[in-house]
Design a protein around this motif. Structure first.
Motif, PDB file in Angstrom:
ATOM      1  N   LEU A  10       0.853  -1.190   0.000  1.00  0.00           N
ATOM      2  CA  LEU A  10       0.000   0.000   0.000  1.00  0.00           C
ATOM      3  C   LEU A  10       0.887   1.237   0.000  1.00  0.00           C
ATOM      4  N   GLY A  11       0.558   2.206  -0.843  1.00  0.00           N
ATOM      5  CA  GLY A  11       1.329   3.438  -0.901  1.00  0.00           C
ATOM      6  C   GLY A  11       0.492   4.650  -0.573  1.00  0.00           C
ATOM      7  N   ALA A  12       1.132   5.666  -0.016  1.00  0.00           N
ATOM      8  CA  ALA A  12       0.474   6.940   0.262  1.00  0.00           C
ATOM      9  C   ALA A  12       1.524   8.042   0.165  1.00  0.00           C
ATOM     10  N   GLY A  13       1.103   9.192  -0.324  1.00  0.00           N
ATOM     11  CA  GLY A  13       2.024  10.312  -0.435  1.00  0.00           C
ATOM     12  C   GLY A  13       1.977  10.937  -1.811  1.00  0.00           C
ATOM     13  N   LEU A  14       3.150  11.237  -2.348  1.00  0.00           N
ATOM     14  CA  LEU A  14       3.211  12.022  -3.580  1.00  0.00           C
ATOM     15  C   LEU A  14       2.993  11.175  -4.826  1.00  0.00           C
ATOM     16  N   ALA A  15       1.949  11.512  -5.559  1.00  0.00           N
ATOM     17  CA  ALA A  15       1.724  11.044  -6.928  1.00  0.00           C
ATOM     18  C   ALA A  15       1.433  12.308  -7.723  1.00  0.00           C
ATOM     19  N   CYS A  16       2.224  12.590  -8.727  1.00  0.00           N
ATOM     20  CA  CYS A  16       2.102  13.874  -9.417  1.00  0.00           C
ATOM     21  C   CYS A  16       2.430  13.719 -10.893  1.00  0.00           C
ATOM     22  N   ILE A  17       2.284  14.808 -11.611  1.00  0.00           N
ATOM     23  CA  ILE A  17       2.702  14.876 -13.012  1.00  0.00           C
ATOM     24  C   ILE A  17       4.049  15.579 -13.062  1.00  0.00           C
ATOM     25  N   LEU A 132       3.297  -4.357   3.322  1.00  0.00           N
ATOM     26  CA  LEU A 132       4.128  -3.150   3.290  1.00  0.00           C
ATOM     27  C   LEU A 132       3.240  -1.931   3.154  1.00  0.00           C
ATOM     28  N   PHE A 133       3.478  -0.942   4.014  1.00  0.00           N
ATOM     29  CA  PHE A 133       2.864   0.378   3.867  1.00  0.00           C
ATOM     30  C   PHE A 133       4.000   1.350   3.609  1.00  0.00           C
ATOM     31  N   TYR A 134       4.043   1.885   2.385  1.00  0.00           N
ATOM     32  CA  TYR A 134       5.113   2.804   1.980  1.00  0.00           C
ATOM     33  C   TYR A 134       4.559   4.219   1.912  1.00  0.00           C
ATOM     34  N   PHE A 135       5.241   5.182   2.551  1.00  0.00           N
ATOM     35  CA  PHE A 135       4.786   6.567   2.495  1.00  0.00           C
ATOM     36  C   PHE A 135       5.979   7.509   2.488  1.00  0.00           C
ATOM     37  N   ASP A 136       5.835   8.614   1.753  1.00  0.00           N
ATOM     38  CA  ASP A 136       6.885   9.622   1.682  1.00  0.00           C
ATOM     39  C   ASP A 136       6.419  10.978   2.207  1.00  0.00           C
TER      40      ASP A 136
END
Length: 333
Positions: A10-17, A132-136
Motif C-alpha cells: 500500500l502506498g500513500a504520499g506524492l503522486a504527481c505529473i 508493506l505500507f510505503y509513504f513519503d
C-alpha cells in the motif's frame, strides 16, 4: 519464501505529473517517490494499492490513467477541488533540478492532498492489511494507518525536513527509514541513528548518490549499529538520475518482502546487505532514461530489469500531456 503475487503493498504520499524539460524538448510523466516505488513493485507482481485524492480536471484524468496502467488499485479517499499536483524538472547534462513553484512566475505548482484521520477510518475495510505500507509524506491519516499495520512493514522515505524534532517524531511510525544525504542535513542523520534506537525503526538506509549508500541496523540490545557502507556497484552514463533512489528502494523491497513478508523484531544483517547490494546492481540502470519511471517506459529498460530479476515486466506506454502553454496555469513558459 512467500509468493509475491499474494503480498500486498500500500502506498500513500506524492503522486504527481512530472513536467520534464531537456534538450529543448518537453514531456510529461507520472512521478512522485511514493507512486514510483509502488509502480515498480506492482509490475514485479505485488498486489498494489495507492491512497489517492480524486483531483479535478483533465490533468487528474491523465494522472489516474497513468497509475492504473501500472496495475495499481486506487483507493480514492476524497474528492479534491485542486488540480492534480505538478512538478517541473529541468535536465542538463545528467543533472536535474526540481521546481515545486513555477520557475517563471513563482506560483506554487503542486498542492497534494493527503489522507486525514476521518478519511482512513471511513475506508479501513477497503484498505485492509498490508505486508508493506510505503509513504513519503506524513498526515494524521498516514500516521494512524502506520499504527494499525502491526503485522506488516512501514517504510518511510521523507523528501526533506527543516526541523530535526519533526523528523525524529515522524520516524517512530517507520520500521524502515530511508533518507537521502543530499536532502537531509548530515548532522540530523548522525543524531537520528543514535536516537531512534529507543523507537520503532529496525533499519536506517541513507543513499549517498554516486558514492553508494550506508545503513544502520537495530541490534539485539536495542541500539543501532555503526554505519555499514556499500559502494555503488554499477556505473552507467547518466542521462537523468531522478529515479535511481526510487528504484533502489523498490528492488530492495522486492527481495526483502519475500524473505520478511511480516514484521520481525530482528533482521539478519547478512540478508539485508545482500538485498541492498542486489538493489544497487539494478538502480543505476534507471539513470540511462529520462524520467523517474523512464526505465519502465523503455524496451531496453524493462529488458534489463527482467534479465537481472528473472521477471516479466512489460513496457509501459507513456502518454503525452500538452502543457507547454500553461504549466502553472498563470504564465506561459
Amino acid at each position: 519464501m512467500k509468493d509475491s503475487l499474494k503480498l500486498k503493498v500500500l502506498g500513500a504520499g506524492l503522486a504527481c505529473i512530472d513536467l520534464i524539460r531537456y534538450e529543448k524538448k518537453e514531456s510529461s510523466a507520472l512521478g512522485g517517490t511514493a507512486v514510483n516505488v509502488i509502480s515498480t513493485l506492482s509490475l514485479l507482481g505485488y498486489d498494489a494499492s495507492f491512497l489517492y485524492a480524486d483531483y479535478k480536471g483533465k490533468d487528474s484524468e491523465y494522472l489516474k490513467a497513468e497509475i492504473l496502467k501500472r496495475k495499481i488499485r486506487l483507493i480514492e479517499f476524497a474528492s479534491s477541488t485542486l488540480d492534480a499536483p505538478r512538478i517541473v524538472e529541468y535536465l542538463d547534462n545528467g543533472r536535474h533540478r526540481f521546481y515545486t513553484t513555477c520557475p517563471e512566475c513563482g506560483k506554487k505548482l503542486n498542492e497534494i492532498q493527503l489522507p486525514e484521520l476521518r478519511h482512513v477510518k471511513e475506508q479501513i475495510k477497503e484498505i485492509g492489511e498490508a505486508n508493506l505500507f510505503y509513504f513519503d509524506r506524513i498526515s494524521a491519516g498516514i500516521k494512524w494507518l502506520a499504527e494499525q499495520n502491526s503485522n506488516g512493514w512501514n517504510f518511510y522515505e521523507p523528501n526533506s525536513t527543516r526541523l530535526y524534532n519533526t523528523l525524529l517524531a515522524n520516524s517512530k511510525y517507520a520500521d524502515i527509514l530511508k533518507l537521502s544525504a543530499d536532502r537531509i542535513p548530515n548532522n540530523y542523520i548522525e543524531k537520528l541513528r543514535v536516537e531512534i534506537g529507543l523507537m520503532g525503526p529496525k533499519l536506517l538506509i541513507v543513499s549517498l548518490g554516486p558514492s553508494g549508500l550506508k545503513y544502520s541496523i537495530k541490534q539485539k540490545n536495542g541500539s543501532m549499529s555503526d554505519w555499514v557502507y556499500l559502494d555503488m556497484r554499477e556505473n552507467v552514463e547518466v542521462v537523468d538520475s531522478s529515479g535511481a533512489g526510487d528504484l533502489l528502494a523498490s528492488i530492495f523491497l522486492y527481495f526483502f518482502l519475500k524473505e520478511y513478508p511480516y514484521y520481525a523484531e530482528i533482521l539478519d544483517e547478512a540478508k539485508v546487505t545482500k538485498f541492498l547490494l542486489d538493489a544497487q546492481s539494478v538502480a543505476p540502470i534507471s539513470c540511462k532514461f529520462v524520467g523517474a519511471q523512464g526505465i519502465l517506459e523503455s524496451v531496453e529498460g524493462v529488458a534489463s530489469l527482467n534479465l537481472l530479476l528473472n521477471s516479466s515486466v512489460k513496457k509501459i506506454e507513456r502518454e503525452s500531456l500538452n502543457y507547454h502553454q500553461n504549466c502553472c496555469r498563470v504564465c506561459k513558459l
